[in-house]
Each structure stands twice: as structure tokens, then as C-alpha cells.
Design a protein around this motif. Structure first.
Motif, PDB file in Angstrom:
ATOM      1  N   LYS A 285      59.569  99.536  -5.519  1.00  0.00           N
ATOM      2  CA  LYS A 285      58.364 100.295  -5.165  1.00  0.00           C
ATOM      3  C   LYS A 285      57.332  99.391  -4.515  1.00  0.00           C
ATOM      4  CE  LYS A 285      58.507 103.929  -8.680  1.00  0.00           C
ATOM      5  NZ  LYS A 285      57.803 104.502  -9.854  1.00  0.00           N
ATOM      6  N   ASP A 286      57.133  98.182  -5.064  1.00  0.00           N
ATOM      7  CA  ASP A 286      56.147  97.253  -4.504  1.00  0.00           C
ATOM      8  C   ASP A 286      56.517  96.865  -3.087  1.00  0.00           C
ATOM      9  OD1 ASP A 286      54.835  97.367  -6.895  1.00  0.00           O
ATOM     10  OD2 ASP A 286      55.746  95.529  -7.695  1.00  0.00           O
ATOM     11  N   ILE A 287      57.823  96.623  -2.868  1.00  0.00           N
ATOM     12  CA  ILE A 287      58.270  96.242  -1.525  1.00  0.00           C
ATOM     13  C   ILE A 287      58.021  97.369  -0.543  1.00  0.00           C
ATOM     14  CG2 ILE A 287      60.307  95.686  -0.145  1.00  0.00           C
ATOM     15  CD1 ILE A 287      61.404  94.220  -2.615  1.00  0.00           C
ATOM     16  N   LEU A 288      58.384  98.584  -0.941  1.00  0.00           N
ATOM     17  CA  LEU A 288      58.196  99.729  -0.043  1.00  0.00           C
ATOM     18  C   LEU A 288      56.720  99.985   0.215  1.00  0.00           C
ATOM     19  CD1 LEU A 288      60.884 102.278  -1.291  1.00  0.00           C
ATOM     20  CD2 LEU A 288      60.931 100.871   0.767  1.00  0.00           C
ATOM     21  N   ASN A 289      55.875  99.809  -0.799  1.00  0.00           N
ATOM     22  CA  ASN A 289      54.434  99.989  -0.596  1.00  0.00           C
ATOM     23  C   ASN A 289      53.878  98.962   0.376  1.00  0.00           C
ATOM     24  OD1 ASN A 289      54.265 102.197  -2.301  1.00  0.00           O
ATOM     25  ND2 ASN A 289      53.802 100.966  -4.115  1.00  0.00           N
ATOM     26  N   THR A 290      54.372  97.711   0.277  1.00  0.00           N
ATOM     27  CA  THR A 290      53.929  96.666   1.211  1.00  0.00           C
ATOM     28  C   THR A 290      54.334  97.002   2.633  1.00  0.00           C
ATOM     29  OG1 THR A 290      54.134  95.007  -0.537  1.00  0.00           O
ATOM     30  CG2 THR A 290      54.051  94.198   1.721  1.00  0.00           C
ATOM     31  N   VAL A 291      55.583  97.439   2.783  1.00  0.00           N
ATOM     32  CA  VAL A 291      56.066  97.824   4.128  1.00  0.00           C
ATOM     33  C   VAL A 291      55.254  98.989   4.663  1.00  0.00           C
ATOM     34  CG1 VAL A 291      58.027  98.786   5.392  1.00  0.00           C
ATOM     35  CG2 VAL A 291      58.397  96.964   3.710  1.00  0.00           C
ATOM     36  N   LEU A 292      54.988  99.965   3.815  1.00  0.00           N
ATOM     37  CA  LEU A 292      54.228 101.137   4.261  1.00  0.00           C
ATOM     38  C   LEU A 292      52.810 100.749   4.666  1.00  0.00           C
ATOM     39  CD1 LEU A 292      54.081 104.195   4.593  1.00  0.00           C
ATOM     40  CD2 LEU A 292      53.403 104.354   2.196  1.00  0.00           C
ATOM     41  N   LEU A 293      52.185  99.845   3.878  1.00  0.00           N
ATOM     42  CA  LEU A 293      50.831  99.409   4.201  1.00  0.00           C
ATOM     43  C   LEU A 293      50.799  98.682   5.539  1.00  0.00           C
ATOM     44  CD1 LEU A 293      47.886  99.129   3.304  1.00  0.00           C
ATOM     45  CD2 LEU A 293      48.531  97.032   2.093  1.00  0.00           C
ATOM     46  N   ALA A 294      51.799  97.815   5.783  1.00  0.00           N
ATOM     47  CA  ALA A 294      51.864  97.089   7.057  1.00  0.00           C
ATOM     48  C   ALA A 294      52.039  98.060   8.224  1.00  0.00           C
ATOM     49  CB  ALA A 294      53.008  96.077   7.021  1.00  0.00           C
ATOM     50  N   GLU A 295      52.900  99.052   8.030  1.00  0.00           N
ATOM     51  CA  GLU A 295      53.108 100.036   9.099  1.00  0.00           C
ATOM     52  C   GLU A 295      51.823 100.797   9.407  1.00  0.00           C
ATOM     53  OE1 GLU A 295      56.261 102.487   7.772  1.00  0.00           O
ATOM     54  OE2 GLU A 295      57.863 101.077   8.338  1.00  0.00           O
ATOM     55  N   LYS A 296      51.101 101.190   8.347  1.00  0.00           N
ATOM     56  CA  LYS A 296      49.862 101.942   8.562  1.00  0.00           C
ATOM     57  C   LYS A 296      48.797 101.082   9.243  1.00  0.00           C
ATOM     58  CE  LYS A 296      51.366 105.749   6.859  1.00  0.00           C
ATOM     59  NZ  LYS A 296      51.643 106.877   7.794  1.00  0.00           N
ATOM     60  N   LYS A 297      48.726  99.790   8.861  1.00  0.00           N
ATOM     61  CA  LYS A 297      47.769  98.896   9.528  1.00  0.00           C
ATOM     62  C   LYS A 297      48.110  98.736  11.001  1.00  0.00           C
ATOM     63  CE  LYS A 297      46.222  96.075   5.611  1.00  0.00           C
ATOM     64  NZ  LYS A 297      46.207  94.713   5.016  1.00  0.00           N
ATOM     65  N   ALA A 298      49.397  98.583  11.296  1.00  0.00           N
ATOM     66  CA  ALA A 298      49.815  98.455  12.704  1.00  0.00           C
ATOM     67  C   ALA A 298      49.462  99.712  13.484  1.00  0.00           C
ATOM     68  CB  ALA A 298      51.324  98.190  12.764  1.00  0.00           C
ATOM     69  N   GLN A 299      49.665 100.878  12.854  1.00  0.00           N
ATOM     70  CA  GLN A 299      49.310 102.125  13.531  1.00  0.00           C
ATOM     71  C   GLN A 299      47.805 102.215  13.755  1.00  0.00           C
ATOM     72  OE1 GLN A 299      50.899 105.334  11.184  1.00  0.00           O
ATOM     73  NE2 GLN A 299      53.044 104.765  11.530  1.00  0.00           N
ATOM     74  N   ALA A 300      47.018 101.765  12.755  1.00  0.00           N
ATOM     75  CA  ALA A 300      45.557 101.795  12.907  1.00  0.00           C
ATOM     76  C   ALA A 300      45.091 100.874  14.024  1.00  0.00           C
ATOM     77  CB  ALA A 300      44.897 101.410  11.585  1.00  0.00           C
ATOM     78  N   ASN A 301      45.677  99.658  14.104  1.00  0.00           N
ATOM     79  CA  ASN A 301      45.315  98.725  15.179  1.00  0.00           C
ATOM     80  C   ASN A 301      45.662  99.295  16.542  1.00  0.00           C
ATOM     81  OD1 ASN A 301      44.333  96.838  13.382  1.00  0.00           O
ATOM     82  ND2 ASN A 301      46.303  95.774  13.185  1.00  0.00           N
ATOM     83  N   LEU A 302      46.819  99.936  16.629  1.00  0.00           N
ATOM     84  CA  LEU A 302      47.233 100.532  17.895  1.00  0.00           C
ATOM     85  C   LEU A 302      46.265 101.625  18.332  1.00  0.00           C
ATOM     86  CD1 LEU A 302      49.340 100.774  20.137  1.00  0.00           C
ATOM     87  CD2 LEU A 302      50.636 102.338  18.669  1.00  0.00           C
ATOM     88  N   ILE A 303      45.835 102.450  17.366  1.00  0.00           N
ATOM     89  CA  ILE A 303      44.889 103.524  17.690  1.00  0.00           C
ATOM     90  C   ILE A 303      43.546 102.937  18.133  1.00  0.00           C
ATOM     91  CG2 ILE A 303      43.557 105.425  16.693  1.00  0.00           C
ATOM     92  CD1 ILE A 303      45.999 106.003  14.921  1.00  0.00           C
ATOM     93  N   THR A 304      43.097 101.870  17.432  1.00  0.00           N
ATOM     94  CA  THR A 304      41.817 101.229  17.801  1.00  0.00           C
ATOM     95  C   THR A 304      41.867 100.686  19.218  1.00  0.00           C
ATOM     96  OG1 THR A 304      41.420 100.649  15.496  1.00  0.00           O
ATOM     97  CG2 THR A 304      40.188  99.420  17.160  1.00  0.00           C
ATOM     98  N   ARG A 305      42.979  99.985  19.551  1.00  0.00           N
ATOM     99  CA  ARG A 305      43.104  99.435  20.916  1.00  0.00           C
ATOM    100  C   ARG A 305      43.125 100.550  21.959  1.00  0.00           C
ATOM    101  NH1 ARG A 305      46.583  95.901  18.150  1.00  0.00           N
ATOM    102  NH2 ARG A 305      48.420  97.106  18.776  1.00  0.00           N
ATOM    103  N   ARG A 306      43.794 101.633  21.636  1.00  0.00           N
ATOM    104  CA  ARG A 306      43.838 102.755  22.575  1.00  0.00           C
ATOM    105  C   ARG A 306      42.439 103.315  22.819  1.00  0.00           C
ATOM    106  NH1 ARG A 306      49.071 106.072  20.231  1.00  0.00           N
ATOM    107  NH2 ARG A 306      50.702 104.688  21.080  1.00  0.00           N
ATOM    108  N   GLU A 307      41.647 103.426  21.736  1.00  0.00           N
ATOM    109  CA  GLU A 307      40.295 103.951  21.859  1.00  0.00           C
ATOM    110  C   GLU A 307      39.404 103.002  22.669  1.00  0.00           C
ATOM    111  OE1 GLU A 307      39.110 106.869  21.004  1.00  0.00           O
ATOM    112  OE2 GLU A 307      41.085 107.496  20.275  1.00  0.00           O
ATOM    113  N   GLU A 308      39.563 101.685  22.409  1.00  0.00           N
ATOM    114  CA  GLU A 308      38.762 100.712  23.165  1.00  0.00           C
ATOM    115  C   GLU A 308      39.105 100.748  24.640  1.00  0.00           C
ATOM    116  OE1 GLU A 308      39.608  97.054  21.281  1.00  0.00           O
ATOM    117  OE2 GLU A 308      38.157  97.336  19.630  1.00  0.00           O
ATOM    118  N   THR A 309      40.411 100.865  24.921  1.00  0.00           N
ATOM    119  CA  THR A 309      40.840 100.938  26.326  1.00  0.00           C
ATOM    120  C   THR A 309      40.288 102.187  26.998  1.00  0.00           C
ATOM    121  OG1 THR A 309      42.885  99.769  25.789  1.00  0.00           O
ATOM    122  CG2 THR A 309      42.860 101.011  27.847  1.00  0.00           C
ATOM    123  N   ALA A 310      40.342 103.298  26.296  1.00  0.00           N
ATOM    124  CA  ALA A 310      39.831 104.544  26.871  1.00  0.00           C
ATOM    125  C   ALA A 310      38.325 104.467  27.088  1.00  0.00           C
ATOM    126  CB  ALA A 310      40.172 105.712  25.938  1.00  0.00           C
TER     127      ALA A 310
END
Length: 371
Positions: A285-310
Motif C-alpha cells: 500500500k505504501d509503495i502504491l501510494n508513493t507511486v500515485l502521489l508522484a503521478e499526481k504531482k507530475a500531472q499537476a506540474n504539467l497542468i501548471t506549465r500548460r497554464e503558464e504557456t497559455a
């Protein structure tokens, strides 16, 4: 000296001479000498014919007496129900009985207890008086029953209440529930293809459609339970953890298709199946939670960059428009000045000139100073 004997209308006398039965005495008055060794036994004809200390066979040679008696012989394999004037009186067990037929009409219903089910001629209202001799069973409207005599199947029973004699034949009724039923597999420990141990909670719904076939299977529910376990291990063991989590619905489809192949064998119709829960070990469970958190952070960074570019692209487009159109540039200046004025309590200007030109020059001076 004489002995006087009076016999009433509802009585009969039995005359004995020197201890031996001689004849029946009808109602009336009789006199016997004291030394004649004669005795009279007076019988009440409303009661069964029983002479204490004497066997019934001693009186049956008297035809006149026999005419006033109903003799019933109950065999070893029988129970006899005795009725007087249509009313149930008693149950007679094996033996020989005699009843006066002068005032009342006797009737006797013979039943063979080697056939344990009570005959239809017996009114169910008298069964409360026969509880020591009768056993009953009930089949609910959602059940079907099977009747066994001495462990041999006799027939299938439909819903209702049934009565049987307690006698030499052992009677057993087995019932099967025909409603939809559910079987739960809780905490099944299974290892996936990538060696991850997990626990599954699985559920299966079914209905019995061939009750006799299900009855023939020893530990019917336990066998279905084991089949579900084996099928789950077979399928989950071929999947990696990620695939299992993504394809839980496929597990149910596979198990249900395999169960359909067993329907005829078990006499049941399998209606549905599904995975309720997938329970992982704590470290997994801890491993999967870590992976999920990393994925969500990457998605958040991608959205932020998209907004800054726009946002940057929008500013660039606005700047191009203002270069090409001075009126638009002037309007933008006014909008900017409006925002400044909202945050300033008062502005003091000295010298001549237009107010807007003075504010613009003030802004220009501040920009030069900041450089």
C-alpha cells in the motif's frame, strides 16, 4: 338365604359359577342362594368391556354377549382409531379390544404404520390428541422437500405440512431452499504472477434448479466454495498486480463463465459473481501510494506549465494588437491607471497640463527610476 342382584338399564351382568363364566344377565332383578357359589360381575355398557383378571377370549363363546360387543383386533403393525358416534375417542395399540354397541355406535379406522404417512381419512383436528404417536414436518413455500423411509428416497414433497406415524419405519425429510442464495469468499490469500500476496473478497449468487441433484452431492455448499477458490487462484495467478487492479471486472466474467460449465453438475444456475475488495499488504500500500502521489504531482506540474504557456501566449497576442492599434494601447493605459487609482487614497499634481498626460508621465518616470 338368598342374594339379591339388581342390574340397571345401562348395565349388564356376567354370571360366574364356581369361578367360570356362565352367561350374560340383562337388566332386571336376580336372586341367588348364598351357598350356590354363584357371583355376578356388573358391567357399565358406556365403558369398554374389560373384566379385571380375565382374558377377553373367555367370553367370546357366548354368542348373545358377542352380539352386543364390537370386537377389534389390532395387529403389531397397526394403530386403530376408535370413534363413538362419529367422535374420536382413543388410539388403540396392538391387542384385542371389546366395546359395548348397545348405546353407542362404534367405528374403527385401521392404519398400517409400516406406511408412516397418515391417511387422508384422519381428520387433522384430532392430531393434537395424538402427539405421542405422530411427528410432523413443514415445507415452506420457497422450499422443496424429499421424503426418506429408512434412508430410502420415496418422493419429492411440495410446500405444505405433513404428518407421519412414530413407528418401526424411520422417517426423514430433507429440504432444499429454492430462493436465490449468495456465497461469500472472505480474505482469500492469492499470489499474483509478479509474486505479490494479496487477499480477495469475492461474492457469487446462485439458485438451485435441480434440487435432487444438489441433494445427491455431499457437502454441496462446501464443494461450490472450493470450486470458487480454485478458479480464483487459477485466474489471478496469471495476472500481475497492476493488471488485476485494472481488470477486476474481467475476473468476475472469467469465474462466471467457468461456473456455467459446472451448472449441470451441481444442479444450480449461477446468476452473478464479482470481486468486492482487493486487500494489499501494508508495505505494498505504501509503495502504491508513493507511486500515485508522484503521478499526481507530475500531472499537476504539467497542468501548471500548460497554464503558464497559455498565459504567456495570451500576453504576446495582446502586445501585438496594441503595437498595431494605438487606440487599444491607450485603452489599456487607462485600464492600468484605473487599477492604480483604486489603491491610492489621493493624488496631488502641480503644474499645468492634462491630468491623464501628467499621470502617464509620472508612471514613465517611475519606470525609468526602477531601471
Amino acid at each position: 338365604m338368598f342374594i339379591k342382584v339388581i342390574i340397571q338399564a345401562d348395565e349388564r351382568g356376567l354370571l360366574f359359577h364356581k369361578g367360570s363364566y356362565t352367561k350374560e344377565l340383562n337388566p332386571g332383578t336376580y336372586h341367588f342362594s348364598a351357598w350356590s357359589q354363584t357371583t355376578v360381575v356388573i358391567m357399565n355398557i358406556t365403558e369398554p368391556f374389560v373384566v379385571e383378571g380375565r382374558d377377553l377370549q373367555l367370553f367370546l363363546h357366548d354368542e348373545a354377549l358377542v352380539q352386543e360387543l364390537d370386537i377389534v383386533r389390532v395387529q403389531d403393525h397397526e394403530y386403530v382409531l376408535h370413534y363413538e358416534d362419529g367422535q374420536f375417542v382413543q388410539l388403540l395399540k396392538p391387542g384385542v379390544y371389546a366395546f359395548w354397541n348397545i348405546l353407542k355406535k362404534n367405528a374403527f379406522l385401521h392404519t398400517d404404520i409400516r406406511q408412516p404417512e397418515l391417511p387422508a381419512e384422519i381428520d387433522r383436528s384430532v392430531l393434537t390428541k395424538l402427539t405421542a404417536y405422530v411427528q410432523s414436518c413443514e415445507i415452506a413455500n420457497y422450499e422443496t422437500g424429499f421424503l426418506f423411509y429408512d434412508h430410502v428416497l420415496q418422493r419429492e414433497l411440495t410446500p405444505g405440512k405433513y404428518y407421519f406415524w412414530r413407528g418401526p419405519v424411520s422417517v426423514v425429510v430433507k429440504t432444499m431452499d429454492m430462493r436465490q442464495q449468495q456465497m461469500d469468499l472472505i480474505g482469500q490469500e492469492i499470489m499474483t504472477e509478479d509474486k505479490v500476496s494479496l487477499r480477495l473478497n469475492f461474492v457469487c449468487q446462485y439458485r438451485i434448479i435441480k434440487p435432487l441433484r444438489a441433494l445427491e452431492i455431499k457437502s454441496f455448499e462446501e464443494q461450490i466454495h472450493i470450486q470458487l477458490q480454485l478458479m480464483l487462484r487459477e485466474y489471478v495467478g496469471t495476472l500481475k498486480l497492476d493488471d488485476l487492479l485494472k481488470r477486476k471486472e474481467d475476473v468476475a466474467s472469467f469465474i462466471l463463465s467457468r461456473l456455467h460449465e459446472k451448472s449441470e453438475e451441481y444442479g444450480v444456475q449461477f446468476l452473478g459473481a464479482g470481486v468486492k475488495d482487493v486487500i494489499l499488504p501494508g508495505e505494498m500500500k505504501d509503495i502504491l501510494n508513493t507511486v500515485l502521489l508522484a503521478e499526481k504531482k507530475a500531472q499537476a506540474n504539467l497542468i501548471t506549465r500548460r497554464e503558464e504557456t497559455a498565459s504567456t501566449r495570451s500576453l504576446l497576442n495582446t502586445a501585438k494588437l496594441m503595437d498595431e492599434n494605438q487606440t487599444l494601447f491607450r485603452l489599456k493605459e487607462l485600464e492600468f491607471l484605473e487599477k492604480i487609482c483604486e489603491k491610492i487614497g489621493s493624488i496631488s499634481l502641480t503644474g499645468g497640463g492634462d491630468l491623464l498626460e501628467r499621470l502617464s508621465s509620472l508612471i514613465g518616470e517611475n519606470k525609468a527610476a526602477s531601471k
